[in-house]
Design an enzyme around this catalytic site. Structure first.
Site, mmCIF file in Angstrom:
data_model
loop_
_atom_site.group_PDB
_atom_site.id
_atom_site.type_symbol
_atom_site.label_atom_id
_atom_site.label_comp_id
_atom_site.label_asym_id
_atom_site.label_seq_id
_atom_site.Cartn_x
_atom_site.Cartn_y
_atom_site.Cartn_z
ATOM 1 N N LYS A 2 0.808 -1.227 0.000
ATOM 2 C CA LYS A 2 0.000 0.000 0.000
ATOM 3 C C LYS A 2 0.839 1.275 0.000
ATOM 4 O O LYS A 2 0.338 2.356 -0.294
ATOM 5 C CB LYS A 2 -0.914 -0.002 1.216
ATOM 6 C CG LYS A 2 -1.947 -1.111 1.197
ATOM 7 C CD LYS A 2 -3.112 -0.775 0.295
ATOM 8 C CE LYS A 2 -4.267 -1.753 0.502
ATOM 9 N NZ LYS A 2 -5.448 -1.378 -0.313
ATOM 10 N N GLY A 61 -7.782 -2.484 -6.085
ATOM 11 C CA GLY A 61 -6.815 -1.461 -6.487
ATOM 12 C C GLY A 61 -5.548 -2.073 -7.061
ATOM 13 O O GLY A 61 -5.074 -1.663 -8.131
ATOM 14 N N LEU A 62 -4.993 -3.044 -6.365
ATOM 15 C CA LEU A 62 -3.777 -3.696 -6.847
ATOM 16 C C LEU A 62 -4.053 -4.483 -8.127
ATOM 17 O O LEU A 62 -3.282 -4.402 -9.092
ATOM 18 C CB LEU A 62 -3.219 -4.616 -5.754
ATOM 19 C CG LEU A 62 -1.968 -5.412 -6.105
ATOM 20 C CD1 LEU A 62 -0.817 -4.502 -6.519
ATOM 21 C CD2 LEU A 62 -1.556 -6.295 -4.919
ATOM 22 N N GLY A 81 -9.004 -7.076 -2.334
ATOM 23 C CA GLY A 81 -10.022 -6.498 -1.466
ATOM 24 C C GLY A 81 -10.943 -5.685 -2.353
ATOM 25 O O GLY A 81 -11.892 -6.198 -2.922
ATOM 26 N N SER A 135 -8.360 -0.538 6.754
ATOM 27 C CA SER A 135 -8.293 -1.470 7.894
ATOM 28 C C SER A 135 -6.885 -1.513 8.467
ATOM 29 O O SER A 135 -6.657 -2.120 9.499
ATOM 30 C CB SER A 135 -8.692 -2.872 7.463
ATOM 31 O OG SER A 135 -7.590 -3.598 6.987
ATOM 32 N N ASN A 169 -3.411 -1.434 6.373
ATOM 33 C CA ASN A 169 -2.223 -1.362 5.530
ATOM 34 C C ASN A 169 -2.194 -0.080 4.708
ATOM 35 O O ASN A 169 -1.164 0.596 4.633
ATOM 36 C CB ASN A 169 -2.114 -2.607 4.639
ATOM 37 C CG ASN A 169 -1.672 -3.821 5.437
ATOM 38 O OD1 ASN A 169 -1.038 -3.675 6.481
ATOM 39 N ND2 ASN A 169 -2.005 -5.006 4.954
#
Lengths: 325, 325
Positions: free
Chosen positions: B54, B189-190, B186, B79, B81
């Protein structure tokens, strides 16, 4: 078995080893951490394919063998990390490897060595059996080449390649090379190699409490052995009875002193590496970090700390994390 | 709070982010491992200074802010990171950072975020409080810039810089870039960033069982939310209610499907990373590896696996190692 080197290890030899290893293995990361308010540079050799720096010396040694020597095989003597280094290099080069290991070596190290195709011969370390004599018998039988865990010029030069990487990695961040390298020390192969690699750096060997034969040798000016009644230590990788002349010749010129760390200091270092670096370190791989965390080493922003290995059983590591060990 | 992007993330943006990050941070290692007999390439983002990838997106976002924007500060929602990534970048750039974090975030993540000087505002995740609404109130008060954890073009581009590194690291070993990247997911984004970075690679998002909203969104062609009665998961980093349009626009073009992994599969991956790679992975950071180990992904020797984070409590990790969790 002779304790005389066949040649003297050299800085040129370290440079040649580093070039060979750069072709073979990516650099391990040099991770920044803050210890007692000072920046330190942690060389994560636990991330080598075998989980320890020993792959360096083993590769330099085995890849320099002649075809005739390769055909006769190699014999290594090791509690586990050098064993894996020799097994890894031998498998890649198609050389038969026999490793003399203590019966009380960690199961993960025995398993990993066998999984790489090496023949493991056990000796009775707790009972005081002489591992070098066991190795010599094997060599007499087969004509194999001994690859000693530390008393070997190639092994010393190979381990020193880590110092070449540290200097380059610090230069890439705009820093001069390391002012000081704090290094986990068993027989002194890595410490001697780093001394050759980084002539400007102070080299500080760190041993487990009761196994500080190198520190006592440095203090007395001649090689001392570990006491027969040395306490048990979780640092199996650093349980060597004495350094060898080939190592001590370098160490006594370059190391002003050696340090020792307690079991509690080692566990604190393993927990620090877990929390701050997200690395798994075996006890012996955390000894140098333990000395820094315990305030036993002056930290100046250019101190490198060797994190030498990560081969530990999950149950042992869980106990360290839980504080029940 | 608007869910509309201010611009579309681009491959050029990823390249620019990668160049900025190359000046700032050493590459994380790409570690080789063998999974079910196949070679895989593990990108160890758990070794970033904050213990997670992140830091990439946060740095790209914050370093592109104007002086006026910097003066008004930033607000992050995370949350843990992403919180640390924003706090790290903000501290380095001298920007005030407020992070909206769930009350049930791991203590290590709360502590680390505060230690980097960020102001932490807690929201009631277990009780269903809307974190975006909390963030919006803060922004309305201060004029701060929202740095969303995944629904932001800079954040997507920044995370994608990991893909640029993977391709370069594979090229350095004589390989074409990755054929496939398996990625813990999640909000996406990645995954979206990697899709931009590596246009030739298949991107496979992996989510925890019951939190596979992206997989269901891909299957249905439109954004689906996590069910209100989703089971608890140890993968706190992957507990996002739904992806955003800016992410899904990329994912639906590039991801044929998503996978999910069970709690037991995640723990097995954490143990594998411990034993074979000597890395500490948090549950959410081990999800992609879990899918590979469980045989859910075809492995062809050019598959990259993202190991996205290592921020976990020692007690939790000890339980995983002991098999008591």
């Amino acid at each position: 078995m002779t304790t005389q080197p066949m040649r003297t290890p050299t800085a040129d030899g370290v440079a040649r080893a580093a070039a060979k290893i750069a072709e073979l293995l990516p650099q391990t990361p040099l991770l920044e951490a803050e210890v007692n308010g000072a920046k330190v540079w942690c060389k994560a050799e636990s991330l080598q394919p075998i989980g320890a720096f020993k792959i360096r010396g083993a590769w330099h040694r085995l890849s320099d063998l002649s075809p005739e020597e390769r055909a006769r095989g190699v014999v290594g003597v090791s509690s586990g990390n050098h064993a894996q280094g020799v097994a890894w290099a031998a498998q890649r080069l198609g050389i038969a490897a026999t490793i003399v290991m203590p019966v009380d070596a960690p199961q993960v190290k025995l398993d990993a060595t066998r999984a790489m195709g090496a023949n493991v011969v056990l000796y009775d370390r707790p009972g005081g059996e002489d591992r070098d004599a066991v190795a010599q018998r094997l060599i007499d039988q087969s004509g194999a080449t001994l690859v000693h865990a530390y008393g070997d010029p190639w092994v010393i030069e190979g381990q020193g390649s880590a110092g070449i990487e540290i200097a380059a990695q610090m230069a890439a961040r705009g820093l001069d090379g390391p002012s000081r390298i704090v290094v986990c020390c068993g027989g002194g192969g890595l410490a001697a190699g780093l001394a050759l690699a980084c002539p400007e750096a102070e080299i500080v060997p760190v041993e487990p409490e009761g196994w500080d034969d190198v520190a006592r040798s440095l203090a007395s000016g001649e090689i001392r052995r570990v006491a027969a009644d040395a306490p048990p230590t979780a640092c199996d990788a650093l349980q060597t009875p004495a350094t060898w002349p080939i190592n001590f010749a370098i160490l006594k010129e370059r190391c002003a002193y050696g340090l020792s760390v307690t079991p509690a200091e080692v566990r604190a270092a393993q927990r620090f590496a877990f929390a701050k670096l997200h690395l798994v370190l075996e006890p012996g791989g955390a000894a140098a970090l333990a000395a820094a965390l315990a305030g036993k080493v002056a930290l100046d922003g250019r101190t490198a700390i060797m994190l030498t290995g990560g081969n530990t059983d999950p149950e042992s590591f869980a106990r360290v994390l839980s504080g029940h060990d």
